[in-house]
Structure formats: structure tokens, C-alpha cells
Design an enzyme around this catalytic site. Structure first.
Site, PDB file in Angstrom:
ATOM      1  N   HIS A   1      -2.086   6.007   0.475  1.00  0.00           N
ATOM      2  CA  HIS A   1      -1.768   6.186   1.896  1.00  0.00           C
ATOM      3  C   HIS A   1      -2.380   7.461   2.470  1.00  0.00           C
ATOM      4  CE1 HIS A   1       1.946   3.266   1.780  1.00  0.00           C
ATOM      5  NE2 HIS A   1       0.790   2.661   1.606  1.00  0.00           N
TER       6      HIS A   1
ATOM      7  N   ARG B 212      -6.150  -1.685  -0.248  1.00  0.00           N
ATOM      8  CA  ARG B 212      -4.827  -2.324  -0.185  1.00  0.00           C
ATOM      9  C   ARG B 212      -4.863  -3.765  -0.693  1.00  0.00           C
ATOM     10  NH1 ARG B 212      -1.408  -4.055   4.916  1.00  0.00           N
ATOM     11  NH2 ARG B 212       0.715  -3.846   4.128  1.00  0.00           N
TER      12      ARG B 212
ATOM     13  N   ASN C  73       1.835  -9.175   4.277  1.00  0.00           N
ATOM     14  CA  ASN C  73       0.427  -9.445   4.627  1.00  0.00           C
ATOM     15  C   ASN C  73       0.195  -9.937   6.049  1.00  0.00           C
ATOM     16  OD1 ASN C  73      -0.505  -8.721   2.066  1.00  0.00           O
ATOM     17  ND2 ASN C  73      -0.154 -10.798   1.261  1.00  0.00           N
TER      18      ASN C  73
ATOM     19  N   HIS D   8      -2.224  -5.654  -3.273  1.00  0.00           N
ATOM     20  CA  HIS D   8      -1.446  -6.841  -2.894  1.00  0.00           C
ATOM     21  C   HIS D   8      -1.810  -8.063  -3.731  1.00  0.00           C
ATOM     22  CE1 HIS D   8       0.246  -5.493   1.267  1.00  0.00           C
ATOM     23  NE2 HIS D   8       0.341  -4.550   0.353  1.00  0.00           N
TER      24      HIS D   8
HETATM   25  C1  HEM Z   1       4.840   2.156  -2.857  1.00  0.00           C
HETATM   26  C2  HEM Z   1       5.062   1.092  -2.112  1.00  0.00           C
HETATM   27  C3  HEM Z   1       4.224   0.778  -0.903  1.00  0.00           C
HETATM   28  C4  HEM Z   1       4.716   0.396   0.300  1.00  0.00           C
HETATM   29  C5  HEM Z   1       6.162   0.208   0.697  1.00  0.00           C
HETATM   30  C6  HEM Z   1       3.571   0.218   1.182  1.00  0.00           C
HETATM   31  C7  HEM Z   1       3.654  -0.194   2.493  1.00  0.00           C
HETATM   32  C8  HEM Z   1       2.600  -0.191   3.397  1.00  0.00           C
HETATM   33  C9  HEM Z   1       2.720  -0.488   4.791  1.00  0.00           C
HETATM   34  C10 HEM Z   1       4.019  -0.891   5.499  1.00  0.00           C
HETATM   35  C11 HEM Z   1       1.506  -0.324   5.352  1.00  0.00           C
HETATM   36  C12 HEM Z   1       1.150  -0.524   6.833  1.00  0.00           C
HETATM   37  C13 HEM Z   1       0.925  -1.999   7.084  1.00  0.00           C
HETATM   38  C14 HEM Z   1       0.901  -2.351   8.547  1.00  0.00           C
HETATM   39  O1  HEM Z   1       1.710  -1.816   9.308  1.00  0.00           O
HETATM   40  O2  HEM Z   1       0.086  -3.223   8.933  1.00  0.00           O
HETATM   41  C15 HEM Z   1       0.597   0.061   4.309  1.00  0.00           C
HETATM   42  C16 HEM Z   1      -0.739   0.306   4.471  1.00  0.00           C
HETATM   43  C17 HEM Z   1      -1.590   0.666   3.456  1.00  0.00           C
HETATM   44  N1  HEM Z   1      -1.277   0.707   2.106  1.00  0.00           N
HETATM   45 FE1  HEM Z   1       0.570   0.645   1.310  1.00  0.00          FE
HETATM   46  N2  HEM Z   1       2.428   0.496   0.494  1.00  0.00           N
HETATM   47  C18 HEM Z   1       2.768   0.836  -0.785  1.00  0.00           C
HETATM   48  C19 HEM Z   1       1.895   1.140  -1.816  1.00  0.00           C
HETATM   49  C20 HEM Z   1       0.518   1.155  -1.691  1.00  0.00           C
HETATM   50  C21 HEM Z   1      -0.403   1.253  -2.800  1.00  0.00           C
HETATM   51  C22 HEM Z   1      -0.012   1.301  -4.272  1.00  0.00           C
HETATM   52  C23 HEM Z   1      -1.659   1.269  -2.265  1.00  0.00           C
HETATM   53  C24 HEM Z   1      -2.988   1.362  -2.969  1.00  0.00           C
HETATM   54  C25 HEM Z   1      -3.198   2.039  -4.057  1.00  0.00           C
HETATM   55  C26 HEM Z   1      -1.516   1.175  -0.839  1.00  0.00           C
HETATM   56  C27 HEM Z   1      -2.541   1.200   0.068  1.00  0.00           C
HETATM   57  C28 HEM Z   1      -2.404   1.090   1.437  1.00  0.00           C
HETATM   58  C29 HEM Z   1      -3.483   1.329   2.375  1.00  0.00           C
HETATM   59  C30 HEM Z   1      -4.852   1.844   2.018  1.00  0.00           C
HETATM   60  C31 HEM Z   1      -2.982   1.035   3.649  1.00  0.00           C
HETATM   61  C32 HEM Z   1      -3.741   1.066   4.979  1.00  0.00           C
HETATM   62  C33 HEM Z   1      -4.430  -0.274   5.179  1.00  0.00           C
HETATM   63  C34 HEM Z   1      -5.292  -0.392   6.425  1.00  0.00           C
HETATM   64  O3  HEM Z   1      -5.463   0.567   7.173  1.00  0.00           O
HETATM   65  O4  HEM Z   1      -5.793  -1.507   6.649  1.00  0.00           O
HETATM   66  N3  HEM Z   1      -0.191   1.068  -0.533  1.00  0.00           N
HETATM   67  N4  HEM Z   1       1.301   0.128   3.120  1.00  0.00           N
END
Ligand code: HEM
Ligand SMILES: *[C@@H]1O[C@H](CO)[C@@H](O)[C@H](O)[C@H]1NC(C)=O
Length: 327
Positions: A199, A68, A100, A72
């Protein structure tokens, strides 16, 4: 006659200079290359991989967190490690942005990698390249696809808190808004649907998906799944309660994320809308749900594309000694 000819050749020379300059500005003269550290730091890739492997061994979720971070970083002023700068003087850290704050993690692992690389070959490997390599290594360690990481990015001299607030999609954005934010980065619908497959690993806080549980628009949420989510994420309180983004295999990089969407079990609204709000994206969701190999292939290609967003090259930016501050 001679003077016209002279004017003409002066004009031609200016044209050539202008074209050359525009290439330099676009960074086209310094394309990224997977062999960038081949002579200057031949063990760089092994060092990154071993520190990431140790961190993921300690805590499997770290693979998700590191993946992630690269996303970002790249969506704000390009892949330039602007995300990693702490607030200091005129720099307002991107770590405080909506996306973030209390959420982005893994910065200590990046510090650990940077320290190891500074010992091996001081002032050589950029923090932006570390993020790109760590994202790839994390994906592979979690069972996902492998790809060659193009290298040679340099580190920014500033951060953009407003860019982080504006460019990174929010979980309650409409599909149209998300598509637009990806387009702004030169990423298309296929990239969006494939990259959302990130995800398939990691966790989300209750606060990122509460709204859809109680706003009366739960039609796309499978009933039993909705109950499960509400018990973990009450109408108030429990903001930081964690829930897996892919409930079937939270630590395994596979295509179950897409199968979940087809079953109405996407965790974030931004996940589920890929299946419910457009025939083009839902067709891709079905395609990846049916064919994990195709998802892997498209994910790897989209990661390379994302990693190529506006890198600093040549004599732009710097190679930071410490990823948290400019030299
Ligand atoms: C398409 C639009 C996207 C939105 C709206 C989005 C939104 C989010 C949100 C809200 C979370 C949870 C954060 C939290 O509650 O602390 C999350 C986690 C995550 N996102 Fe996304 N995301 C997007 C695209 C992506 C992309 C492109 C990637 C990587 C290729 C990605 C990888 C991740 C990963 C791996 C997590 C888990 C992180 C952890 O467990 O520490 N996301 N994302
Ligand atoms: C999206 O979520 C944010 C943060 O919880 C909230 O402030 C905002 O009002 C929400 N937007 C919409 C359109 O619901």
C-alpha cells in the site's frame, strides 16, 4: 516364515507408493523454478517486462493495480490465475467479488502480455506466471525491491467467487481477522506487515475508507489528515472518489507507508490497526519505518512465499491460450 516376509515387502512397497503419491499430490515433485521457461520460451521474462513497462509508462498507477492482482489471485485457491477467468457457463468470475468488483484493474494489460507471449511461444507461459512476473516487474518499476520469480505454475480450470469473498481481507476487518486470513494461506505476522507495505503505491476509493471517518472511532486518525479525507469522502456520495494509499509518495515504492502509520495517517482501517492493535505488528511497523532496506528484504521474501501458495504443477490445470477463459 516366507509368507510373513512377503507380506512385509508388499507393505513396504505400498508405503513407498503412498509416500511418492503424497509428494505428487502436494506438487512437491514439481517445485517452481526461475529457469522454467529457459528453453521453452527464453524471451518470456523480457516480453513481460517490456509490456508492463509500457503500461506503467502510460499510467503509473498500473504498477499498483498489477501488484494487487497477484495478491488477489494467490489468496483464492492458490496462484492459479483463477482471478482472470470471466463468467461463462458454470464459472462465476472472481471479478464480481466484494474485493474485486469496481476495484480490481489491469486485466487488459495481462491480456496484452498473454497475446505477446502466444505469438512468441504458443501454449507455453501460464497466466498465473504472468501475474507473478508482472507483480515483480511493477514493484521494481515503482522503485521497490527485485527478486527472482519462481515459475512453472499452471492455470486453473475454474474460479471461486465464494473463496474470493471469504479469503481476501476487507479494509474494515479486525486485525485478528486479517491475521487469520493470512495464516490460512501459510503467511505469518511478518509476511502480513511486510506485504501490507504494498500500500505504498496505488489508490483507494472513498467507499473503502468512509466507515472509519464517521463511525466515531477516529482516535487513531491524525486530525488534519482526517479533515483532508472527509473533504474527499463525504458521509454520502462520492463513493468512487480516489485517494492515495500513501499520501507522501503515491507512485513511489518506498517505506513511507510505515512512517504514515506511525503518524496516524494510514488510509484504510486495516492499515492503521497494524500500528494500533498489537505490540508485535506495531514493532514491525516501526522497524520498517526506520529501515527501508529491511522492509524491501522482507517484502521480497514474503512475495516469494505468497507466490508459492498452492500452485498447480505437473499435469494439473492447463496453460490457457486466453487468460479470460479455459481452453
Ligand atoms: C492486509 C490486508 C489487505 C487489505 C484489507 C487490503 C485492502 C485494499 C483496499 C480496500 C484497497 C482499495 C481498493 C479500492 O478502493 O478500490 C486496496 C488497494 C491496493 N492493495 Fe490492498 N489490501 C490488503 C493487502 C494487500 C497486499 C498483501 C498487497 C500486495 C502485496 C496489496 C496491494 C494493494 C495495491 C497495490 C492497491 C492499490 C491498487 C490500485 O491502485 O489499483 N494489498 N487494498
Ligand atoms: C464492513 O464493510 C462492509 C461493506 O461496506 C459492510 O457491509 C459491513 O457491515 C462492514 N462490517 C463491519 C463489521 O462494520
Amino acid at each position: 516364515m516366507g509368507s510373513i516376509k512377503q507380506h512385509y515387502s508388499t507393505l513396504l512397497l505400498l508405503l513407498v507408493i503412498a509416500i511418492a503419491a503424497s509428494f505428487l499430490n502436494a506438487g512437491e515433485a514439481f517445485p517452481l523454478s526461475s529457469h522454467f521457461y529457459g528453453h521453452s520460451c527464453p524471451r518470456a521474462l523480457d516480453i513481460v517486462r517490456s509490456v508492463v513497462a509500457r503500461a506503467v509508462d502510460r499510467e503509473p498507477r498500473m504498477a499498483a493495480s498489477l501488484l494487487r492482482l497477484h495478491f488477489h489471485d494467490c489468496f483464492v485457491k492458490g496462484c492459479d490465475a483463477s482471478l482472470l477467468l470471466d463468467s461463462n457457463g458454470p464459472i462465476a468470475s472472481e471479478k464480481g467479488s466484494k474485493a474485486n468488483k469496481n476495484s480490481a484493474r489491469g486485466f487488459e494489460v495481462i491480456d496484452e502480455i498473454k497475446a505477446a507471449l502466444e505469438t512468441e511461444c504458443p501454449g507455453t507461459v501460464s497466466c498465473a506466471d504472468i501475474l507473478a512476473l508482472a507483480a515483480r516487474d511493477s514493484t521494481v518499476l515503482a522503485g521497490g525491491p527485485d527478486w527472482e520469480v519462481a515459475l512453472g505454475r499452471r492455470d486453473s480450470l475454474d474460479a471461486s467467487l465464494s473463496g474470493s469473498n471469504n479469503n481476501i481481507p476487507a479494509p474494515n476487518n479486525t486485525l485478528q481477522a486479517i491475521v487469520t486470513k493470512f495464516k490460512l494461506q501459510g503467511l505469518d505476522i511478518v509476511d502480513l506487515v511486510a506485504l501490507s507495505g504494498g500500500h505504498t503505491i496505488g489508490l483507494s476509493r472513498c467507499t473503502s475508507f468512509r466507515q472509519r471517518l464517521y463511525d466515531g472511532h477516529t482516535d487513531s486518525l491524525e486530525e488534519g489528515y482526517a479533515w483532508q479525507l472527509r473533504s474527499r469522502c463525504p458521509p454520502s456520495g462520492g463513493d468512487d472518489n480516489l485517494f492515495p494509499l500513501d499520501l507522501v509518495s503515491p507512485a513511489r515504492f518506498d517505506n513511507s507507508y510505515y512512517k504514515n502509520l506511525v503518524a496516524g495517517k494510514g488510509l484504510l482501517n486495516s492499515d492503521q490497526v497494524l500500528f494500533t492493535r498489537s505490540p508485535e505488528t506495531s514493532a514491525l511497523v516501526r522497524l520498517y519505518a526506520d529501515d527501508g532496506g529491511l522492509f524491501f528484504d522482507h517484502f521480497a521474501k514474503a512475495m516469494i512465499k505468497m507466490g508459492n501458495i498452492s500452485p498447480l504443477t505437473g499435469d494439473h490445470g492447463e496453460i490457457r491460450k486466453n487468460c479470460r477463459r479455459i481452453n
